[in-house]
Design a protein around this motif. Structure first.
Motif, PDB file in Angstrom:
ATOM      1  N   ARG A  52     -43.135 -13.028  21.039  1.00 42.49           N
ATOM      2  CA  ARG A  52     -42.197 -14.009  20.487  1.00 42.49           C
ATOM      3  C   ARG A  52     -42.923 -15.265  19.999  1.00 42.49           C
ATOM      4  O   ARG A  52     -42.552 -15.850  18.977  1.00 42.49           O
ATOM      5  CB  ARG A  52     -41.159 -14.388  21.554  1.00 42.49           C
ATOM      6  CG  ARG A  52     -40.234 -13.244  21.916  1.00 42.49           C
ATOM      7  CD  ARG A  52     -39.333 -13.558  23.099  1.00 42.49           C
ATOM      8  NE  ARG A  52     -38.544 -12.399  23.449  1.00 42.49           N
ATOM      9  CZ  ARG A  52     -37.391 -12.063  22.868  1.00 42.49           C
ATOM     10  NH1 ARG A  52     -36.894 -12.851  21.934  1.00 42.49           N
ATOM     11  NH2 ARG A  52     -36.743 -10.970  23.217  1.00 42.49           N
ATOM     12  N   ILE A  53     -43.956 -15.654  20.717  1.00 47.57           N
ATOM     13  CA  ILE A  53     -44.697 -16.864  20.338  1.00 47.57           C
ATOM     14  C   ILE A  53     -45.464 -16.663  19.044  1.00 47.57           C
ATOM     15  O   ILE A  53     -45.397 -17.494  18.136  1.00 47.57           O
ATOM     16  CB  ILE A  53     -45.636 -17.289  21.487  1.00 47.57           C
ATOM     17  CG1 ILE A  53     -44.814 -17.881  22.636  1.00 47.57           C
ATOM     18  CG2 ILE A  53     -46.683 -18.299  21.003  1.00 47.57           C
ATOM     19  CD1 ILE A  53     -45.581 -18.065  23.928  1.00 47.57           C
ATOM     20  N   VAL A  54     -46.195 -15.553  18.937  1.00 52.34           N
ATOM     21  CA  VAL A  54     -47.019 -15.370  17.739  1.00 52.34           C
ATOM     22  C   VAL A  54     -46.167 -15.088  16.504  1.00 52.34           C
ATOM     23  O   VAL A  54     -46.621 -15.284  15.371  1.00 52.34           O
ATOM     24  CB  VAL A  54     -48.089 -14.275  17.931  1.00 52.34           C
ATOM     25  CG1 VAL A  54     -49.036 -14.667  19.058  1.00 52.34           C
ATOM     26  CG2 VAL A  54     -47.468 -12.911  18.196  1.00 52.34           C
ATOM     27  N   GLU A  55     -44.939 -14.639  16.687  1.00 57.20           N
ATOM     28  CA  GLU A  55     -44.035 -14.499  15.542  1.00 57.20           C
ATOM     29  C   GLU A  55     -43.728 -15.860  14.925  1.00 57.20           C
ATOM     30  O   GLU A  55     -43.553 -15.977  13.708  1.00 57.20           O
ATOM     31  CB  GLU A  55     -42.737 -13.811  15.964  1.00 57.20           C
ATOM     32  CG  GLU A  55     -42.872 -12.316  16.181  1.00 57.20           C
ATOM     33  CD  GLU A  55     -41.579 -11.648  16.608  1.00 57.20           C
ATOM     34  OE1 GLU A  55     -41.532 -10.399  16.594  1.00 57.20           O
ATOM     35  OE2 GLU A  55     -40.614 -12.358  16.961  1.00 57.20           O
ATOM     36  N   LYS A  56     -43.669 -16.882  15.780  1.00 60.31           N
ATOM     37  CA  LYS A  56     -43.373 -18.236  15.292  1.00 60.31           C
ATOM     38  C   LYS A  56     -44.635 -19.049  15.011  1.00 60.31           C
ATOM     39  O   LYS A  56     -44.600 -20.005  14.237  1.00 60.31           O
ATOM     40  CB  LYS A  56     -42.497 -18.964  16.313  1.00 60.31           C
ATOM     41  CG  LYS A  56     -41.107 -18.355  16.440  1.00 60.31           C
ATOM     42  CD  LYS A  56     -40.214 -19.151  17.381  1.00 60.31           C
ATOM     43  CE  LYS A  56     -38.825 -18.539  17.454  1.00 60.31           C
ATOM     44  NZ  LYS A  56     -37.927 -19.299  18.371  1.00 60.31           N
ATOM     45  N   LEU A  57     -45.737 -18.672  15.669  1.00 61.97           N
ATOM     46  CA  LEU A  57     -47.014 -19.355  15.458  1.00 61.97           C
ATOM     47  C   LEU A  57     -48.054 -18.310  15.076  1.00 61.97           C
ATOM     48  O   LEU A  57     -48.911 -17.938  15.889  1.00 61.97           O
ATOM     49  CB  LEU A  57     -47.434 -20.107  16.731  1.00 61.97           C
ATOM     50  CG  LEU A  57     -46.465 -21.178  17.259  1.00 61.97           C
ATOM     51  CD1 LEU A  57     -46.956 -21.730  18.587  1.00 61.97           C
ATOM     52  CD2 LEU A  57     -46.269 -22.296  16.249  1.00 61.97           C
ATOM     53  N   PRO A  58     -48.006 -17.808  13.855  1.00 64.68           N
ATOM     54  CA  PRO A  58     -48.863 -16.684  13.465  1.00 64.68           C
ATOM     55  C   PRO A  58     -50.353 -16.998  13.402  1.00 64.68           C
ATOM     56  O   PRO A  58     -51.164 -16.078  13.267  1.00 64.68           O
ATOM     57  CB  PRO A  58     -48.321 -16.294  12.082  1.00 64.68           C
ATOM     58  CG  PRO A  58     -47.634 -17.515  11.576  1.00 64.68           C
ATOM     59  CD  PRO A  58     -47.084 -18.207  12.786  1.00 64.68           C
TER      60      PRO A  58
END
Length: 274
Positions: A52-58
């Motif tokens: 979920r984090i890397v989806e928003k902070l690629p």
């Protein structure tokens, strides 16, 4: 010539506004491990907190160092064998298994004096020493354990445990969360306080626990705290948390999609600043 200069200027602008690539190593127990093993949740979870984090902070690349069922003592004991790498950011999300295992919490002096792996404070010092040896300039984020109610493993009901509403071997889970907060203050580190500040309190971890009424043997849905004193028999009872009972957790301990979203949002507030 003017066209070439313009292209250079545009290239420099794109470079200046592009986010720096960041490597993040997430150290933890099953709550971290499940990010790559959602099939082990009975497919009740679709995404862990890291995804979920890397989806928003690629710009962030994560490495999952979650180890199912491990304590901070287990991590500390095997710290040289885990294949930990140099990273820009490390997070440490441990403590709930230490509490259930009855490991001695110790005191902050165990951490300060690097007293060894016999207490949780000492284990965290060993882990911290390793991370700083890999990158002394890395950002380190501590994450406290969550509150928990009665855990029943979806794939083996004999694997079950009562919740943090009572002590284990004379220690409360709240004390373990406090210890991690204390280490954070001592080291001036960011702490994600899931125990106290994420809204995942005991009443909203599950909507109910499905059990047999001791008075008449009839199936009944018991909300927290009514189910605390109702017996559960893994040999004869059905799984007590049907999908309709899922709230912040799907099994009393491990976050649901809803719970993982809360954890991710709390971490994003910190990670987006790096």
């Amino acid at each position: 010539m003017k066209k070439l200069v313009s292209l250079v200027v545009v290239a420099l602008m794109i470079t200046s506004f592009s986010k720096k690539k960041i490597t993040w190593v997430a150290i933890g127990d099953s709550i971290t491990y499940l990010n790559e093993h959602t099939n082990e949740t009975g497919n009740r979870v679709t995404k862990g907190y890291m995804t979920r984090i890397v989806e928003k902070l690629p710009n962030i690349h994560y490495i999952n160092q979650g180890h199912n069922g491990w304590t901070s003592g287990g991590i500390a004991k095997e710290i040289e064998n885990l294949g930990l790498v140099k990273a820009d950011i490390y997070s440490i999300f441990l403590g709930t298994n230490d509490w259930w295992a009855g490991r001695p919490l110790g005191t902050l002096s165990d951490y300060q004096n690097n007293s060894g792996n016999s207490t949780v404070y000492g284990s965290f010092r060993i882990i911290m020493n390793k991370l700083r040896s890999l990158n002394k300039d890395a950002k380190i984020i501590l994450i406290t354990p969550m509150q928990r109610v009665d855990f029943v493993y979806i794939n083996d009901m004999k694997n079950n445990a009562y919740g943090s509403y009572k002590e284990k071997k004379g220690q409360s889970l709240a004390q373990f969360a406090e210890a991690i907060n204390n280490i954070g203050k001592h080291e001036n580190l960011k702490v994600i306080d899931l125990y106290n500040k994420n809204g995942m309190s005991l009443p909203n971890l599950v909507k109910y626990k499905h059990l047999k009424d001791p008075a008449n043997g009839q199936d009944k849905n018991y909300p927290y705290p009514a189910f605390i004193d109702i017996p559960f028999n893994p040999e004869t009872d059905i799984y007590p948390y049907p999908e309709e009972a899922i709230d912040m957790t799907y099994d009393g301990l491990h976050p649901s999609d809803k719970g993982y979203a809360v954890i991710a949002d709390m971490l994003i507030k910190i990670l987006k600043k790096y």
